[in-house]
Structures are given as C-alpha cells and as structure tokens.
Design a protein around this motif. Structure first.
Motif, PDB file in Angstrom:
ATOM      1  N   PRO A  47      39.359  45.543  44.607  1.00 56.59           N
ATOM      2  CA  PRO A  47      40.256  46.410  45.399  1.00 56.59           C
ATOM      3  C   PRO A  47      41.587  45.749  45.723  1.00 56.59           C
ATOM      4  CG  PRO A  47      38.023  46.463  46.273  1.00 56.59           C
ATOM      5  CD  PRO A  47      38.055  45.349  45.276  1.00 56.59           C
ATOM      6  N   PHE A  48      41.544  44.413  45.979  1.00 55.48           N
ATOM      7  CA  PHE A  48      42.789  43.721  46.299  1.00 55.48           C
ATOM      8  C   PHE A  48      43.768  43.771  45.128  1.00 55.48           C
ATOM      9  CE2 PHE A  48      45.292  39.794  46.042  1.00 55.48           C
ATOM     10  CZ  PHE A  48      46.006  39.880  47.233  1.00 55.48           C
ATOM     11  N   PHE A  49      43.292  43.490  43.926  1.00 54.95           N
ATOM     12  CA  PHE A  49      44.168  43.532  42.760  1.00 54.95           C
ATOM     13  C   PHE A  49      44.624  44.966  42.460  1.00 54.95           C
ATOM     14  CE2 PHE A  49      42.445  39.288  41.706  1.00 54.95           C
ATOM     15  CZ  PHE A  49      43.636  38.645  41.445  1.00 54.95           C
ATOM     16  N   ALA A  50      43.751  45.960  42.714  1.00 56.25           N
ATOM     17  CA  ALA A  50      44.134  47.356  42.506  1.00 56.25           C
ATOM     18  C   ALA A  50      45.268  47.749  43.448  1.00 56.25           C
ATOM     19  CB  ALA A  50      42.928  48.274  42.712  1.00 56.25           C
ATOM     20  N   LEU A  51      45.159  47.328  44.709  1.00 58.90           N
ATOM     21  CA  LEU A  51      46.235  47.597  45.674  1.00 58.90           C
ATOM     22  C   LEU A  51      47.522  46.879  45.278  1.00 58.90           C
ATOM     23  CD1 LEU A  51      44.289  47.408  49.064  1.00 58.90           C
ATOM     24  CD2 LEU A  51      45.247  49.455  47.979  1.00 58.90           C
ATOM     25  N   LEU A  52      47.384  45.645  44.785  1.00 60.70           N
ATOM     26  CA  LEU A  52      48.566  44.877  44.357  1.00 60.70           C
ATOM     27  C   LEU A  52      49.278  45.572  43.207  1.00 60.70           C
ATOM     28  CD1 LEU A  52      50.261  42.280  44.541  1.00 60.70           C
ATOM     29  CD2 LEU A  52      48.636  41.209  42.970  1.00 60.70           C
ATOM     30  N   ILE A  53      48.514  46.043  42.230  1.00 62.10           N
ATOM     31  CA  ILE A  53      49.107  46.738  41.082  1.00 62.10           C
ATOM     32  C   ILE A  53      49.774  48.034  41.533  1.00 62.10           C
ATOM     33  CG2 ILE A  53      48.569  47.935  38.928  1.00 62.10           C
ATOM     34  CD1 ILE A  53      46.312  45.833  38.549  1.00 62.10           C
ATOM     35  N   ALA A  54      49.088  48.799  42.407  1.00 57.50           N
ATOM     36  CA  ALA A  54      49.673  50.051  42.906  1.00 57.50           C
ATOM     37  C   ALA A  54      50.961  49.778  43.669  1.00 57.50           C
ATOM     38  CB  ALA A  54      48.667  50.772  43.803  1.00 57.50           C
ATOM     39  N   GLY A  55      50.984  48.698  44.465  1.00 58.61           N
ATOM     40  CA  GLY A  55      52.199  48.351  45.210  1.00 58.61           C
ATOM     41  C   GLY A  55      53.355  47.992  44.295  1.00 58.61           C
ATOM     42  N   LEU A  56      53.068  47.260  43.226  1.00 60.29           N
ATOM     43  CA  LEU A  56      54.116  46.902  42.269  1.00 60.29           C
ATOM     44  C   LEU A  56      54.681  48.138  41.581  1.00 60.29           C
ATOM     45  CD1 LEU A  56      52.515  43.710  40.655  1.00 60.29           C
ATOM     46  CD2 LEU A  56      54.511  43.786  42.155  1.00 60.29           C
ATOM     47  N   VAL A  57      53.795  49.056  41.195  1.00 62.76           N
ATOM     48  CA  VAL A  57      54.253  50.287  40.529  1.00 62.76           C
ATOM     49  C   VAL A  57      55.121  51.112  41.476  1.00 62.76           C
ATOM     50  CG1 VAL A  57      53.505  52.470  39.543  1.00 62.76           C
ATOM     51  CG2 VAL A  57      52.314  50.368  38.925  1.00 62.76           C
ATOM     52  N   LEU A  58      54.654  51.291  42.723  1.00 67.76           N
ATOM     53  CA  LEU A  58      55.418  52.074  43.698  1.00 67.76           C
ATOM     54  C   LEU A  58      56.757  51.408  44.017  1.00 67.76           C
ATOM     55  CD1 LEU A  58      52.574  53.147  46.173  1.00 67.76           C
ATOM     56  CD2 LEU A  58      53.768  54.580  44.511  1.00 67.76           C
ATOM     57  N   ASN A  59      56.772  50.089  44.116  1.00 69.21           N
ATOM     58  CA  ASN A  59      58.019  49.377  44.398  1.00 69.21           C
ATOM     59  C   ASN A  59      59.023  49.544  43.261  1.00 69.21           C
ATOM     60  OD1 ASN A  59      59.538  47.345  46.062  1.00 69.21           O
ATOM     61  ND2 ASN A  59      59.368  46.179  44.153  1.00 69.21           N
ATOM     62  N   THR A  60      58.536  49.501  42.015  1.00 68.60           N
ATOM     63  CA  THR A  60      59.423  49.697  40.868  1.00 68.60           C
ATOM     64  C   THR A  60      59.994  51.106  40.865  1.00 68.60           C
ATOM     65  OG1 THR A  60      58.133  48.103  39.573  1.00 68.60           O
ATOM     66  CG2 THR A  60      59.579  49.609  38.354  1.00 68.60           C
ATOM     67  N   ILE A  61      59.143  52.101  41.126  1.00 64.26           N
ATOM     68  CA  ILE A  61      59.610  53.492  41.189  1.00 64.26           C
ATOM     69  C   ILE A  61      60.665  53.653  42.286  1.00 64.26           C
ATOM     70  CG2 ILE A  61      58.921  55.858  41.709  1.00 64.26           C
ATOM     71  CD1 ILE A  61      56.206  55.217  40.417  1.00 64.26           C
ATOM     72  N   PHE A  62      60.409  53.059  43.446  1.00 59.99           N
ATOM     73  CA  PHE A  62      61.353  53.151  44.560  1.00 59.99           C
ATOM     74  C   PHE A  62      62.701  52.528  44.204  1.00 59.99           C
ATOM     75  CE2 PHE A  62      63.236  51.010  48.261  1.00 59.99           C
ATOM     76  CZ  PHE A  62      63.496  52.111  49.069  1.00 59.99           C
ATOM     77  N   LEU A  63      62.671  51.357  43.575  1.00 57.07           N
ATOM     78  CA  LEU A  63      63.921  50.680  43.213  1.00 57.07           C
ATOM     79  C   LEU A  63      64.734  51.502  42.209  1.00 57.07           C
ATOM     80  CD1 LEU A  63      62.706  46.977  42.918  1.00 57.07           C
ATOM     81  CD2 LEU A  63      64.179  47.938  44.692  1.00 57.07           C
TER      82      LEU A  63
END
Length: 309
Positions: A47-63
């Motif tokens: 779950p920790f790595f899944a959250l990390l990957i989701a956060g990276l994807v969302l951060n890239t979309i936001f940028l």
C-alpha cells in the motif's frame, strides 16, 4: 514565444514524473521479491508504494496543468494589454493631431468619430473582463426577469451591424419559431452579452467578410435554441470543447492575429449554464465556418398566458 519556451518545461515534468514512477514500481517489485514470505512487510509495503506511485502521478498531472494554466494566463495578459493599449494610443494620436494642427471641420468630425469608436472598443474590453469575474460569482436564484429572446436577438444584430459597419445582407435572421413566443427567465444584460459575444466572434473570425445566419427555434417545446452560423475560418474538432474555457484561444495563425481576450465564449457558456441551458460549438473543420448553439429553457407558463391573451 512563451508557448515555445514552456513546452520544454512540460516535457521535463512529464519525463521526470514517468522516471520517478518507473523507479517506484521497480522498488515495489524488488520489495515484493525480497519479502514475499513475510506478511507484515508485504501488508505495509505494497500500500505504501501504491500511494507513492499515485502521488507521483497526481503531482505530475498537477504540474502540467499549472504550466498550461500559466500559458493561458500569459496569453490573456498579452491580449488584454494589446486590447487596451491600441485604442489608447490611437486616441492619444488623434488628440495630439487636433492640438497641433489646424484642421477643417470635416476632418475634426472624422477624428471625433474615430476616437468615439476607439473609446467604445476600450470600454467593451474593460466590460468583458469585469463581466468574466462577475458572472462566476452571481447566484442563479437572482435571475428573475422575463426576457423576449426574439427582441433581444434582433437588437444584438442591429448593434453588430452598426458597430462593424456591416450591410444588411451580412447577417440574415431566420425566426424558425414562427408566432410562438420566445420567452426565457433570466438576466437580460447577461443574455445580451452572450448573444453579442457570439456575433462579435462571427465578425472577427470571418476575414473575407461576414456571411452569418442567425436562427431561433423551439426544440421539444421546452427549449429555445439560438444558432449563429458563419462562413469564417472554422475550428478543428480537437478545439471545439476547449474554446469555452477561460482565456483559451485556438492556436491558429489567423486566430492569433485577431484581437481578443479569450473570454468571449467562456462568458457565453457560463451565462447559458447559469440560466439552466448550455452552449456548444460545431464546425466541419478549418476554413469551413462555425456554428455556435445557445440553448435556454423556455418559459412555458408565460407562453401559455401570452397565447391566451
């Protein structure tokens, strides 16, 4: 030029995000391989790595969205600056000419007419910017006035003809509703702004001369639909939905040369939706004209009263 400079930034953020997601996935797979027999590391790690990957994807979309928003913001500022500076410069030039040179009465009247036209242009730009901020904050329940769309559209057509010095044949008006009343409940000033913006766009994006058809119809006995079609530069299908976004302008050579703030169609759709309707754009492609449809709910109760009288 700003769009060209920002494109590398978008590519950088997308590439960086993809690389970081790839690294996170690799670490996650390695974690699973090393700890596949241990329950708690698996329960906590996956779950920790899944959250990390989701956060990276969302951060890239936001940028990427922020970069695009800044592009539109810069384009808007450039357009508004040009829209304000051009008439001010023109008015100042004619005032200096009037002050320094002895002119005939006919020349003076001609200069006055030009300065009045420039001041109208300046006022229209300011009002459009103010309206864009105003309509988004107005509550829908404040809209209470009964509006005759037939009369309002005719008035907007006449205003457009006078403002742009058009012949009577440039805009044809087809009242497809016949004798049926065309009443909506709304803010007449906002509705006039919406209709006027559609007509102004038809003029601006018809560089070879305006040939527009305005049509009012009733659909399903519950909707009043205003369709304004022109034979101008048209719109590629990829941009038909985007043109209603704030500050968005189609990246086309002829469009970028045309005056505008990117707020006209944003106001059209915002006003339409505040009135319980919607606005859509249709085009067969570049060089094949555009149709803007403004759909508003019809006042059936008022229509019945009018017919009864």
């Amino acid at each position: 030029m700003r769009i060209t400079r920002r494109r590398p930034a978008m590519i950088f953020f997308i590439t960086l995000g993809a690389c970081m997601v790839g690294v996170a996935i690799t670490l996650n797979v390695g974690w699973i391989i090393l700890n596949w027999r241990r329950v708690w590391p698996m329960v906590v790690g996956i779950p920790f790595f899944a959250l990390l990957i989701a956060g990276l994807v969302l951060n890239t979309i936001f940028l990427v969205r922020e970069v695009r928003r800044n592009e539109r913001h810069d384009s808007f500022l450039n357009a508004v600056t040009h829209e304000l500076k051009t008439p001010i410069t023109s008015i100042r030039l004619y005032l200096e000419t009037l002050q320094r040179r002895a002119l005939t009465e006919d020349q003076r009247q001609q200069f006055y007419d030009i300065m009045l036209a420039d001041s109208d242009w300046l006022l229209a730009t300011v009002e459009q910017v103010l309206k864009a901020g105003e309509v988004g904050q107005r509550a829908r329940n404040q809209i209470q006035t009964e509006v005759d769309m037939h009369a309002l559209v005719k008035q907007c057509i006449e205003t457009t003809r006078l403002r742009h010095h058009l012949s009577s044949e440039a805009i044809s008006f087809d009242d497809g509703a016949g004798p049926d009343p065309l009443l909506v409940r709304g803010n007449p000033d906002d509705l006039q702004t919406a209709v006027q913006n559609i007509l102004n766009n038809a003029v601006k994006y018809s560089p070879d001369g305006l040939r527009a058809n305005v049509r009012l119809t009733i659909e399903s006995d519950a909707w009043i639909v205003l369709s304004i079609s022109d034979e101008g530069i048209g719109i590629a299908s990829a941009h038909l939905k985007r043109i209603f976004k704030r500050f968005y302008r189609v990246p086309h050579r002829n469009v970028l040369k045309t005056k505008g703030t990117g707020l006209g169609l944003f106001l059209v759709r915002t006003i339409a939706r505040q009135h319980g309707g919607d606005a859509i754009a249709q085009s067969a492609g570049e060089g094949r004209g555009t149709t803007i449809r403004l759909q508003l709910p019809r006042m059936l109760g008022s229509a019945a009263r009018v017919q009864a009288n």
